[in-house]
Design an enzyme around this catalytic site. Structure first.
Site, PDB file in Angstrom:
ATOM      1  N   GLU A 207       0.881  -1.177   0.000  1.00 14.00           N
ATOM      2  CA  GLU A 207       0.000   0.000   0.000  1.00 14.00           C
ATOM      3  C   GLU A 207       0.914   1.220   0.000  1.00 14.00           C
ATOM      4  OE1 GLU A 207      -3.354   0.220   0.014  1.00 14.00           O
ATOM      5  OE2 GLU A 207      -3.760  -1.926   0.025  1.00 14.00           O
ATOM      6  N   CYS A 241      -2.195   9.514   2.777  1.00  8.46           N
ATOM      7  CA  CYS A 241      -1.743   8.923   1.501  1.00  8.46           C
ATOM      8  C   CYS A 241      -2.651   9.300   0.344  1.00  8.46           C
ATOM      9  CB  CYS A 241      -1.649   7.409   1.640  1.00  8.46           C
ATOM     10  SG  CYS A 241      -3.184   6.669   2.193  1.00  8.46           S
TER      11      CYS A 241
HETATM   12  P1  NAD Z   1       7.540   5.105   7.688  1.00  8.82           P
HETATM   13  O1  NAD Z   1       8.828   5.869   7.573  1.00  8.82           O
HETATM   14  O2  NAD Z   1       6.871   5.028   8.991  1.00  8.82           O
HETATM   15  O3  NAD Z   1       7.825   3.649   7.102  1.00  8.82           O
HETATM   16  C1  NAD Z   1       6.838   2.659   7.071  1.00  8.82           C
HETATM   17  C2  NAD Z   1       7.336   1.427   7.790  1.00  8.82           C
HETATM   18  O4  NAD Z   1       8.441   0.897   7.057  1.00  8.82           O
HETATM   19  C3  NAD Z   1       7.821   1.697   9.198  1.00  8.82           C
HETATM   20  O5  NAD Z   1       7.327   0.687  10.050  1.00  8.82           O
HETATM   21  C4  NAD Z   1       9.328   1.667   9.090  1.00  8.82           C
HETATM   22  O6  NAD Z   1       9.960   1.195  10.257  1.00  8.82           O
HETATM   23  C5  NAD Z   1       9.531   0.716   7.947  1.00  8.82           C
HETATM   24  N1  NAD Z   1      10.765   1.032   7.187  1.00  8.82           N
HETATM   25  C6  NAD Z   1      11.223   2.262   6.882  1.00  8.82           C
HETATM   26  N2  NAD Z   1      12.369   2.153   6.166  1.00  8.82           N
HETATM   27  C7  NAD Z   1      12.602   0.829   6.025  1.00  8.82           C
HETATM   28  C8  NAD Z   1      13.628   0.074   5.376  1.00  8.82           C
HETATM   29  N3  NAD Z   1      14.642   0.667   4.739  1.00  8.82           N
HETATM   30  N4  NAD Z   1      13.547  -1.266   5.421  1.00  8.82           N
HETATM   31  C9  NAD Z   1      12.530  -1.880   6.052  1.00  8.82           C
HETATM   32  N5  NAD Z   1      11.536  -1.224   6.684  1.00  8.82           N
HETATM   33  C10 NAD Z   1      11.582   0.112   6.671  1.00  8.82           C
HETATM   34  O7  NAD Z   1       6.439   5.675   6.700  1.00  8.82           O
HETATM   35  P2  NAD Z   1       6.605   6.372   5.295  1.00  8.82           P
HETATM   36  O8  NAD Z   1       7.163   5.428   4.302  1.00  8.82           O
HETATM   37  O9  NAD Z   1       7.205   7.721   5.447  1.00  8.82           O
HETATM   38  O10 NAD Z   1       5.032   6.568   5.010  1.00  8.82           O
HETATM   39  C11 NAD Z   1       4.577   7.549   4.189  1.00  8.82           C
HETATM   40  C12 NAD Z   1       4.326   6.963   2.807  1.00  8.82           C
HETATM   41  O11 NAD Z   1       3.378   5.939   2.922  1.00  8.82           O
HETATM   42  C13 NAD Z   1       3.732   7.961   1.851  1.00  8.82           C
HETATM   43  O12 NAD Z   1       4.285   7.761   0.576  1.00  8.82           O
HETATM   44  C14 NAD Z   1       2.263   7.612   1.859  1.00  8.82           C
HETATM   45  O13 NAD Z   1       1.585   7.991   0.687  1.00  8.82           O
HETATM   46  C15 NAD Z   1       2.312   6.142   2.015  1.00  8.82           C
HETATM   47  N6  NAD Z   1       1.088   5.651   2.623  1.00  8.82           N
HETATM   48  C16 NAD Z   1       0.304   4.833   1.911  1.00  8.82           C
HETATM   49  C17 NAD Z   1      -0.897   4.385   2.442  1.00  8.82           C
HETATM   50  C18 NAD Z   1      -1.808   3.495   1.692  1.00  8.82           C
HETATM   51  O14 NAD Z   1      -2.770   3.020   2.302  1.00  8.82           O
HETATM   52  N7  NAD Z   1      -1.589   3.236   0.426  1.00  8.82           N
HETATM   53  C19 NAD Z   1      -1.242   4.783   3.737  1.00  8.82           C
HETATM   54  C20 NAD Z   1      -0.397   5.606   4.438  1.00  8.82           C
HETATM   55  C21 NAD Z   1       0.778   6.025   3.884  1.00  8.82           C
END
Ligand code: NAD
Length: 453
Positions: A207, A241
């Site tokens: 997602e 998102c």
């Molecule tokens: P985040 O930084 O919290 O990362 C998400 C998860 O991935 C965390 O639990 C983190 O610990 C883990 N993570 C981060 N880097 C990692 C790596 N290198 N290896 C393994 N795991 C890792 O969140 P984010 O990515 O900043 O979230 C924001 C993004 O998510 C935006 O692009 C947003 O659009 C998208 N998003 C999508 C949805 C959806 O339902 N499609 C919902 C919310 C957010």
């Protein structure tokens, strides 16, 4: 971590998660836990993101509870094996599809809706009869802690466990042979998750995000469009998102639309939004600074005030933005709304088509022909006509992206399917054994076969 995984596998293999009663009980325990810990949850969401109680309930706790209620109401039907007509080639037999749980699933959640995006997938995983490990985002630590506490109280660790920690913990989890991985977050990490999953041939749902456009046509009800866009854009300070990322507006109504947007912002957030207790803040200084770099003072027509200490950026509108501006090069994920003028709908559609498939797309129009083109010609995860973000609310609509915005979908029945393997079973009757498939092959058998297949 490995111990938890072994314990969960044993628990799953012992059949403790399979029956309707087990699943129903698990969902009820989750619901009870959420209700019992409502105050801690709301406090944690306020600490992590400055969410007001109303917003936190509306966009996190309330949606999670609704997802559980929906699952409880439909679970029996979802679990029932689905009958399929038997083709002549398999006659005499009955055919059914059984929804089989994968086993032990990993849910990796982001920080922007830290409760909802950890628990909505869990509802699907439990309904489908799985054990689960949840890895909440370390960037929303207060919610992560409440989640760990709530889950520990509601479930034994061998059923559902929360593993808290930062990227290293997430990476270590991804080294383990989970049976399914459900990841929500940005696309770069999404690619990494998929690579790690490939090592164990683990199926994934991703997602992801991206730039979700809004198209405002000249036939739109502009005041209503502006109010709805403002709500969806500045909810959670734009850290959503499916928030409208930018607006493409037809030139005939451009000026009037901008006027309605600024008016709607003032009506909802007042003249000093940074002092409004219902307005939250940016998750951390890295994102705050990233967002500040996207602000072009000469293009700001509303907002633009910041408070670095409290990580706040006022609801901001940038007008006259063009495709080369920094704000158009990345998912904004903050309270900045760029407005771009287009000559006509063709130009808007070509613009959208020349970018990666967005997670959401919104069209404001009163013309059915515009709607038809929008639905038939453009590729995107999901969206709304004459609204924004509300397609995420109903549990009976699948939610997910396509292409760069994700793989797979969830919510309601779609979650149940995501976390289940469809196991096809042919139950052959024994009262007749048609000879057509057996050797020795004869002409009459070939003739019959050709009529059957
Ligand atoms: P985040 O930084 O919290 O990362 C998400 C998860 O991935 C965390 O639990 C983190 O610990 C883990 N993570 C981060 N880097 C990692 C790596 N290198 N290896 C393994 N795991 C890792 O969140 P984010 O990515 O900043 O979230 C924001 C993004 O998510 C935006 O692009 C947003 O659009 C998208 N998003 C999508 C949805 C959806 O339902 N499609 C919902 C919310 C957010």
């Amino acid at each position: 971590m490995q111990t938890v995984l072994v314990q969960q596998r044993n628990f799953f293999n012992a059949g403790h998660t399979i029956s309707y009663a087990d699943r129903k009980h698990a969902l009820k325990r989750l619901s009870t836990g959420l209700k019992q810990h409502e105050n801690e949850i709301l406090d944690a969401l306020y600490q992590d993101l400055g969410k007001s109680t109303h917003e936190a309930y509306m966009s996190e706790l309330g949606l999670t509870l609704a997802e559980i209620r929906h699952a409880l109401k439909h679970l029996k039907g979802w679990m029932r094996p689905k009958r399929r007509r038997t083709p002549l080639a398999n006659f005499p037999a009955t055919q059914r599809i059984y929804a089989a749980p994968y086993g032990v699933v990993l849910i990796i959640a982001p920080w922007n809706y830290p409760l909802l995006l950890s628990l909505a997938p869990l509802v699907g995983a439990l309904a489908a009869g799985n054990c689960a490990v949840i890895k909440p985002s370390e960037l929303a630590p207060a919610t992560a802690e409440v989640l760990a506490h709530l889950i520990r109280e509601a479930f034994p660790e061998e059923y559902v466990a929360v593993v808290n920690g930062a990227v290293e913990v997430s990476k270590a989890l991804l080294d383990e042979p989970f049976d399914y991985i459900f990841y929500t977050g940005n696309g770069t990490v999404g690619q990494y998750v998929m690579e790690r999953a490939a090592a164990h041939l683990t199926p994934v749902t991703l997602e992801l995000g991206g730039k979700s456009p809004v198209v405002v046509t000249q036939s739109a009800n502009l005041a209503l469009a502006a109010r709805r866009i403002v709500f969806g854009k500045y909810l959670n300070c734009g850290q959503t998102c499916i928030a409208p990322d930018y607006v493409l507006v037809e030139k005939q109504v451009h000026a009037e639309f901008v006027h309605h947007v600024t008016e709607a912002i003032t009506k909802m957030y007042g003249t000093a939004p940074l002092k409004n207790p219902s307005y939250g803040h940016i998750i951390n200084s890295r994102h705050f600074e990233r967002l500040c770099r996207l602000l072009l003072p000469e293009k700001i027509v509303h907002g633009g005030e910041v408070n670095a200490q409290r990580l706040q950026i006022a609801p901001t509108v940038m007008n006259g933005v063009d495709a080369q501006d920094a704000v158009m090069q990345e998912e904004i994920f903050g309270p900045i709304l760029p407005i771009l003028e287009v000559n006509n709908l063709d130009e808007a559609y070509r613009f959208i088509q020349s970018h990666p498939h967005p997670l959401a797309l919104y069209l404001f129009t009163q013309k059915r022909t515009d709607e038809k083109r929008f639905l038939e010609e453009l590729q995107f995860g999901g969206g709304c006509v004459n609204d924004v973000i509300s397609h995420i609310v109903p549990s009976n609509l699948p939610f997910g992206g396509v292409g760069a915005s994700g793989i797979g979908a969830y919510h309601g029945a779609s979650s149940f399917q995501t976390f289940s393997h469809p196991k096809s079973i042919v139950r052959r009757k024994q009262w007749w054994d048609p000879p057509v498939r057996y050797l020795p092959y004869k002409n009459w058998k070939t003739r019959l076969l050709r009529r059957m297949l």
